[in-house]
Design an enzyme around this catalytic site. Sequence first.
Site, PDB file in Angstrom:
ATOM      1  N   LYS A  82     -13.639 105.692 -10.329  1.00 13.44           N
ATOM      2  CA  LYS A  82     -13.054 106.033 -11.622  1.00 13.44           C
ATOM      3  C   LYS A  82     -11.924 107.028 -11.368  1.00 13.44           C
ATOM      4  CE  LYS A  82     -14.381 107.882 -16.185  1.00 13.44           C
ATOM      5  NZ  LYS A  82     -15.495 108.391 -17.011  1.00 13.44           N
ATOM      6  N   SER A 157     -16.103 105.942 -21.395  1.00 13.15           N
ATOM      7  CA  SER A 157     -14.776 106.039 -20.835  1.00 13.15           C
ATOM      8  C   SER A 157     -14.626 105.349 -19.476  1.00 13.15           C
ATOM      9  CB  SER A 157     -14.381 107.511 -20.683  1.00 13.15           C
ATOM     10  OG  SER A 157     -15.255 108.166 -19.774  1.00 13.15           O
ATOM     11  N   SER A 181     -20.618 107.721 -20.947  1.00 18.46           N
ATOM     12  CA  SER A 181     -19.546 106.935 -20.328  1.00 18.46           C
ATOM     13  C   SER A 181     -19.908 106.111 -19.106  1.00 18.46           C
ATOM     14  CB  SER A 181     -18.371 107.835 -19.973  1.00 18.46           C
ATOM     15  OG  SER A 181     -17.625 108.088 -21.124  1.00 18.46           O
TER      16      SER A 181
END
Length: 490
Positions: A82, A157, A181
């Site tokens: 990420k 997210s 997330s």
Amino acid sequence: MTIQSSELHDLSVAQLAAQLRERKVSALETAQHFLARARANAALGTFLDLNEEATLAQAQAADLALAGGTGSALCGVPVAHKDIFVTKDFITTAGSKMLAGYRSPFDATVVSNLAAQGMVTLGKLNCDEFAMGSANENSAYGNVQNPWDTTRTPGGSSGGSAAAVAARLTPAATGTDTGGSIRQPASFCGITGIKPTYGRASRYGMVAYASSLDQAGPMARSAQDCALLLSSMCGPDPDRDSTSLEVPAEDFTRSLTVSLSGLRIGVPAEFFGEGLAPDVRAAVDAALKEYEKLGATLVPISLPRTELSIPVYYIIAPAEASSNLSRFDGVKFGHRAEQYVDLIDMYKKTRAQGFGDEVKRRIMIGAYVLSHGYYDAYYLQAQKIRRMIADDFQQAFKQCDVIAGPVAPTVAWKLGEKDDPLASYLADIFTLPGSLAGLPGMSIPVGFGTGQMPVGMQLIGNYLQEAKLLNVAHRFQQATDWHAVKPQGN
Ligand code: GLN
């Protein structure tokens, strides 16, 4: 070679690691295969940065280790991170214009922990700006498409991570979870993800959103693969993260197959109320029945302050964000406005240009709830209720071993559908309570709902019970194959 390159992306982390160890495939061809897939599937919007040279160099190093018999369990297996984890070899933007082109002088601990196992970094994955969002639509670099239906959100997210794993662009990815997330995008994309106990994985080198909540975890197709990664991601990091727990790293694969006979699964009434869509409910109910078949008993429990977790989280997280994001001032790193008259003007223009709307909204909310006169009314109240929410879980865990329920009230919605920020905040209702309490939680695929979209079930454990959660998830995945279904065309 006994293995077809076209099959490489269908192998699990465990299978791929075995093939690499047996030298049936090289780390180099594996990396090349996945890089080609990433490029061919650029339209999904998952990767924000690739650095082929760096990836291939890591793969060659892994091949050397494997050939010398010194490669560890994950040696040569690709992983993508990420874009909230800082990396030396790849640009780190945290999904923000503020950090466009930013290159960190060091790797996040989670990144270096996985690299130390010989994992090969494929690149950086799209996410909501500074991890604020539930649909990946707050990224300054465009939205990510859900591989199950490209008109829908992959969740957020960690939307890039979930979509990349679901589309077989990487066997595994890292994510971070502040209020859901990892779990929610895993649920929306039909993959498996675990957020460990707060403090299990080091936050060093994770671009900070809300420091008392942020936690890193793996996202992969199965609980077994998540267990493999999590075992290497965790561990104390006292010199670099003062909140990292002094708990030694653990091999989470050891207890995966323990029988579930006698397991007590707490089912919170508040997670099955009016707001829960019938398709999600049906899939979760069916999964609970499957657990009964596996020997578990269902225990009705109550988490009475579930609803309050929304206002509490959306006070505490922005408060911490407003403080954390003050470092982006145009001086130390990242974007700086080109034209300004004095220092204050430089700060203002830099921040006005660099931050997106949602980030600005949170900074304003955060500054407001921390301001003199409102601190007691909002921030302090929220902290008190946060403690009560954590206590509610401890009451519940007197009656059960793990808690199960939905991850999100609905399946993945259409891109652009929730343009009202409040509507997306409300959809976080089932992941926020566990986050506020700092508990480990995971999402496993349990079926399909509206539009043939995946449904995830959430499992929440008590502190440091990651091994138990992974065991509970793995037994389910041995008995069912929801986690093995893949989106068409991938
Ligand atoms: N959707 C939540 C938020 O916007 C959670 C995000 C996260 O876990 N990083 O804050």
